[in-house]
Design an enzyme around this catalytic site. Sequence first.
Site, PDB file in Angstrom:
ATOM      1  N   ASP A 102       0.829  -1.190   0.000  1.00  0.00           N
ATOM      2  CA  ASP A 102       0.000   0.000   0.000  1.00  0.00           C
ATOM      3  C   ASP A 102       0.873   1.255   0.000  1.00  0.00           C
ATOM      4  OD1 ASP A 102      -2.762   1.183   0.476  1.00  0.00           O
ATOM      5  OD2 ASP A 102      -1.740   1.920   2.261  1.00  0.00           O
ATOM      6  N   GLU A 149       1.561  -0.242  -5.120  1.00  0.00           N
ATOM      7  CA  GLU A 149       0.676   0.871  -5.411  1.00  0.00           C
ATOM      8  C   GLU A 149       1.605   2.081  -5.555  1.00  0.00           C
ATOM      9  OE1 GLU A 149      -3.380   2.896  -3.673  1.00  0.00           O
ATOM     10  OE2 GLU A 149      -1.825   2.332  -2.245  1.00  0.00           O
TER      11      GLU A 149
END
Length: 668
Positions: free
Chosen positions: A325, A361
């Site tokens: 993330d 990401e």
Amino acid sequence: MPTTGFPPLGVTRAADGTRFTVWSHNAARIDLCLFDGAGMAELSRLPMLRDGDVHSIILPDIAPGTRYGLRADGVYSPDHGLWFDPSKLLVDPYAVELDGPFRHDPRLTAFGEDTADLVPKAVVTEAKTVKPGPPLFSSGALIYEVAVKPFTILHPGVPEKKRGTVAALAEPAIIEHLTRLGVSAVELMPVVAWIDERHLPPLGLRNGWGYNPIAPMALDPRLVPGGIRELRETVDALHQAGIGVILDLVFNHSGESDRFGATLSMRGLDNLTYYRHATGRPGELINDTGCGNTIACDHPVVQRLIVDSLRHFVLAAGIDGFRFDLASILGRDMGGFRRDAALFSAMAADPVLCDRVFIAEPWDTGPGGYQLGNFPPPFLEWNDRARDDIRRYWRGDRHTVGAFATALAGSSASFSRWGETDTRSLNFIAAHDGFTLMDLVSYARKHNEANGEGNRDGHDENFSWNNGAEGPVTDPEIASFRQRDVMALLSTLFASRGAIMMRAGDEGGHSQGGNNNAYAQDNAVTWLDWSKPDGTLVEHSARLSAMRRRFGVFAETAFFTGIDDVAWLCLDGEPLTVEQWEHPATDNLVMMLATEDRHQKKATRLAVVVNRSHAPHPIRLPANLKNEWRDALSDGPAPASVPARSVTFLVEFFNDLRPLARPCPAGL
């Protein structure tokens, strides 16, 4: 790693006893606190011995199951980045099991307030390792993004006691669904221990996504009550079905939040080491994540914690890979993002991790945070640029056909800038963060009122459309239009070059009522209702997946050259002209692909026919007496026209079964 030579951190078992080890440069003293079997009564508080920045203690009679925590003493001066408060019970960053979940309480933020009754205790566990095999993942694979509780809590085929837990994923009913969809790997949204953001409890809400972690190795007992054993057994069951497991992990920030947040672990142990602070202002936390703090991934101790966490999940549970993330944080130092960051090198060089799947990401909210295409191999990267270009094309935006074709072809403009010849794009159209696929075609704007933030949270620009009415409808025509658009979007995803990802529930038309930031909706908003999935969409998804596995071109990652591998045509079979590429409203095109047909066992051509217009159009593809075009999803004859708002897959079938010497000549 730069910390080579340090003893193992956390809890290790040896012949002379159990060793507890923690790292802190700035603490004056760290105590080990032992608790009773219920984790309530503190039985002893033992000073750890210091050797440089390593604090440790060896105890001879520690049984598995022993509860423990840490307390750190030193200067308390938040303006100087020092948060030492021995009244705060702290969780070992290397804890692998906790005896309960975290819950927010104002006492966690108050100096001098003892928190032993609030903070979960780490549990001493017996280490068990597996011998991990090669990752169950291949080029062009289908990843299925799963939030464990919403996905399983209402499933009638899962025993009630397992619903909402990782163990539910091992149930035959779940595996059957994944197998039907042709899932290559499930990507589990965070399952490690997290805490609610402090503004949620007063609103009667709770974090349902888990992107607010505290202990990076400890599984959250709400989702994984059986601990690492439960995860290991679930991974094994999925592996037996040919399905890999990828963990979504958060190393960019922690749930300790900003200056007004809780002191639970790293802040209390050594805030200045674990978090990034403004230059010359140690009391000011840098917030490149938008979550209140930024973990200092350029510090050797933090790098070691991250690598050790990844190794733990591979060796203890056989995990196939990891999604990171806000992964730009992993490559940041005070000068910005570095493609050659030491952490990336350490991950690639580690013998346990070097063959695992890594997914980034590729952005954060800090300066220069958007890094699509800049991560080093073997990272795959979430391609939100392709996501937006695909959405804009299907919405009907003008001047988008070129960007749409680029997305279909693997986004070479983003992934070739470092001289690479293959795409590392992970293509998706919907993910947990944003609209579901059905909401994308049912809402022109977000509807996040239930989040209690005045509809200010979540993305404002979603490139969505509502097909004539906002939200739920009784009009069967509008409902049909929405179903048609979802089918077209799914088809586009499965036609794209690179790995692909589908959000769980999108194959059945799941809606969140227009909420595009449903992290705090641990309720029916996010829970999948298995009693009423759209069977047409489920079947369409399954057929698309089977088609993708049938044709070898979708397992290839090299950028197209335009010579015998791809051609871009009009619906009349002629090459697209420059004028048509540049026309503001080009509504259709054909991507003609050279490929292996694993059914015919020979080289052939696959035509991906895109028609975004609201009317059917005739289709004419190159043909001769030796071949015919057939529908690749149904194996029926090719239609004379393609439907409105559709993607049609046509495969060239050769009646004499002779190999095609030049499968996709440029001069079609």
